[in-house]
Motif scaffolding. Structure first.
Motif, PDB file in Angstrom:
ATOM      1  N   GLU A  40      21.786 -15.372  15.799  1.00 49.35           N
ATOM      2  CA  GLU A  40      23.108 -15.132  15.240  1.00 49.35           C
ATOM      3  C   GLU A  40      22.948 -14.824  13.761  1.00 49.35           C
ATOM      4  OE1 GLU A  40      26.103 -18.015  16.172  1.00 49.35           O
ATOM      5  OE2 GLU A  40      25.226 -18.375  18.155  1.00 49.35           O
ATOM      6  N   VAL A  41      23.595 -13.743  13.318  1.00 52.10           N
ATOM      7  CA  VAL A  41      23.500 -13.309  11.929  1.00 52.10           C
ATOM      8  C   VAL A  41      24.910 -13.287  11.345  1.00 52.10           C
ATOM      9  CG1 VAL A  41      22.678 -11.486  10.397  1.00 52.10           C
ATOM     10  CG2 VAL A  41      21.586 -11.806  12.620  1.00 52.10           C
ATOM     11  N   HIS A  42      25.063 -13.921  10.176  1.00 54.00           N
ATOM     12  CA  HIS A  42      26.360 -13.982   9.507  1.00 54.00           C
ATOM     13  C   HIS A  42      26.202 -13.466   8.085  1.00 54.00           C
ATOM     14  CE1 HIS A  42      27.961 -16.514  12.742  1.00 54.00           C
ATOM     15  NE2 HIS A  42      26.779 -17.123  12.708  1.00 54.00           N
ATOM     16  N   PHE A  43      27.044 -12.510   7.717  1.00 48.48           N
ATOM     17  CA  PHE A  43      27.038 -11.935   6.372  1.00 48.48           C
ATOM     18  C   PHE A  43      28.315 -12.336   5.643  1.00 48.48           C
ATOM     19  CE2 PHE A  43      24.335  -9.051   8.737  1.00 48.48           C
ATOM     20  CZ  PHE A  43      23.263  -8.946   7.886  1.00 48.48           C
ATOM     21  N   ASN A  54      23.192 -11.556  -6.848  1.00 47.84           N
ATOM     22  CA  ASN A  54      22.928 -12.349  -5.637  1.00 47.84           C
ATOM     23  C   ASN A  54      24.206 -12.814  -4.945  1.00 47.84           C
ATOM     24  OD1 ASN A  54      20.130 -12.146  -5.891  1.00 47.84           O
ATOM     25  ND2 ASN A  54      20.022 -13.963  -7.191  1.00 47.84           N
ATOM     26  N   ASP A  55      25.193 -11.944  -4.873  1.00 44.17           N
ATOM     27  CA  ASP A  55      26.455 -12.349  -4.266  1.00 44.17           C
ATOM     28  C   ASP A  55      26.532 -12.098  -2.762  1.00 44.17           C
ATOM     29  OD1 ASP A  55      26.576  -9.604  -4.582  1.00 44.17           O
ATOM     30  OD2 ASP A  55      28.717  -9.572  -5.010  1.00 44.17           O
ATOM     31  N   LYS A  56      25.558 -11.395  -2.220  1.00 38.30           N
ATOM     32  CA  LYS A  56      25.519 -11.175  -0.765  1.00 38.30           C
ATOM     33  C   LYS A  56      24.732 -12.320  -0.122  1.00 38.30           C
ATOM     34  CE  LYS A  56      27.331  -7.006  -1.182  1.00 38.30           C
ATOM     35  NZ  LYS A  56      27.808  -7.046  -2.548  1.00 38.30           N
ATOM     36  N   ARG A  57      25.258 -12.860   0.969  1.00 35.08           N
ATOM     37  CA  ARG A  57      24.596 -13.960   1.659  1.00 35.08           C
ATOM     38  C   ARG A  57      24.410 -13.601   3.123  1.00 35.08           C
ATOM     39  NH1 ARG A  57      28.127 -18.879   2.052  1.00 35.08           N
ATOM     40  NH2 ARG A  57      28.961 -17.629   3.750  1.00 35.08           N
ATOM     41  N   CYS A  58      23.241 -13.948   3.649  1.00 37.55           N
ATOM     42  CA  CYS A  58      22.949 -13.749   5.063  1.00 37.55           C
ATOM     43  C   CYS A  58      22.380 -15.047   5.622  1.00 37.55           C
ATOM     44  CB  CYS A  58      21.941 -12.617   5.255  1.00 37.55           C
ATOM     45  SG  CYS A  58      21.474 -12.351   6.977  1.00 37.55           S
ATOM     46  N   VAL A  59      22.977 -15.524   6.674  1.00 46.81           N
ATOM     47  CA  VAL A  59      22.473 -16.695   7.383  1.00 46.81           C
ATOM     48  C   VAL A  59      22.019 -16.216   8.752  1.00 46.81           C
ATOM     49  CG1 VAL A  59      23.015 -18.974   8.328  1.00 46.81           C
ATOM     50  CG2 VAL A  59      24.053 -18.239   6.172  1.00 46.81           C
ATOM     51  N   VAL A  82      19.274  -8.434   1.444  1.00 45.36           N
ATOM     52  CA  VAL A  82      19.591  -9.704   2.075  1.00 45.36           C
ATOM     53  C   VAL A  82      19.161  -9.710   3.549  1.00 45.36           C
ATOM     54  CG1 VAL A  82      21.989  -9.360   2.855  1.00 45.36           C
ATOM     55  CG2 VAL A  82      21.294 -11.556   1.967  1.00 45.36           C
ATOM     56  N   ILE A  83      19.255  -8.576   4.223  1.00 44.04           N
ATOM     57  CA  ILE A  83      18.824  -8.491   5.627  1.00 44.04           C
ATOM     58  C   ILE A  83      17.317  -8.667   5.734  1.00 44.04           C
ATOM     59  CG2 ILE A  83      18.588  -6.952   7.623  1.00 44.04           C
ATOM     60  CD1 ILE A  83      21.195  -5.584   6.559  1.00 44.04           C
ATOM     61  N   SER A  84      16.582  -7.886   4.971  1.00 45.06           N
ATOM     62  CA  SER A  84      15.121  -7.959   5.068  1.00 45.06           C
ATOM     63  C   SER A  84      14.601  -9.312   4.574  1.00 45.06           C
ATOM     64  CB  SER A  84      14.462  -6.814   4.309  1.00 45.06           C
ATOM     65  OG  SER A  84      14.826  -6.828   2.954  1.00 45.06           O
ATOM     66  N   GLY A  85      15.217  -9.875   3.534  1.00 36.97           N
ATOM     67  CA  GLY A  85      14.791 -11.177   3.037  1.00 36.97           C
ATOM     68  C   GLY A  85      15.021 -12.286   4.051  1.00 36.97           C
ATOM     69  N   ALA A  86      16.185 -12.283   4.694  1.00 37.51           N
ATOM     70  CA  ALA A  86      16.487 -13.307   5.697  1.00 37.51           C
ATOM     71  C   ALA A  86      15.579 -13.149   6.918  1.00 37.51           C
ATOM     72  CB  ALA A  86      17.953 -13.225   6.108  1.00 37.51           C
TER      73      ALA A  86
END
Length: 141
Positions: A40-43, A54-59, A82-86
């Motif tokens: 599950e991916v949440h942005f 750094n205002d974009k967050r990906c869990v 944020v996608i590639s880092g997560a």
């Protein structure tokens, strides 16, 4: 492996965004897809309409067969970062957890002592008996 991609109303996602996210995750986790049942991916954009560092967050949360879920969080300036880092964080977390389970081996013992045995395929009776109080040597796989 099922991949669910969600974002809140603060994230403006371009057309084809969910497919892109799936490709990045599939590529990063291709060696673990047999153990993963769902991701599950949440942005979210933590500043909303305002800009900021750094205002974009990906869990990302990976659900593994027969195990507890693993979750990682990444913050970055852009959705791509944020996608590639997560995905990389999740890859390393899975390597850590699955690698520890894979590398756990029982000690070799028998005949009243502890055997020092470099080849796990050898019969323990053929191994050299060492002092039972000496440090344990584990087999190298």
């Amino acid at each position: 492996m099922q991949i669910l991609v969600n974002s809140d109303h603060t994230v403006d996602t371009p057309k084809g965004f969910k497919a892109y996210v799936r490709r990045v995750i599939e590529k990063a986790l291709e060696h673990h897809d047999a153990q993963i049942t769902r991701i599950e991916v949440h942005f979210a954009d933590e500043n909303g309409d305002k800009t900021g560092a750094n205002d974009k967050r990906c869990v990302m949360e990976a659900r593994l067969a027969g195990r507890k879920p693993i979750a990682v969080t990444e913050h970055a300036d852009t959705l791509d970062e944020v996608i590639s880092g997560a995905a990389e964080k999740l890859k390393h977390a899975l390597l850590s957890i699955l690698g520890k389970e894979h590398n756990h081996h029982p000690r070799i013992s028998g005949h009243g002592g502890i055997f020092k045995n470099e080849d796990p395929m050898l019969d323990p009776a053929d191994a050299d008996v060492v002092d039972p109080l000496a440090p344990i040597t584990y087999a190298k796989w």
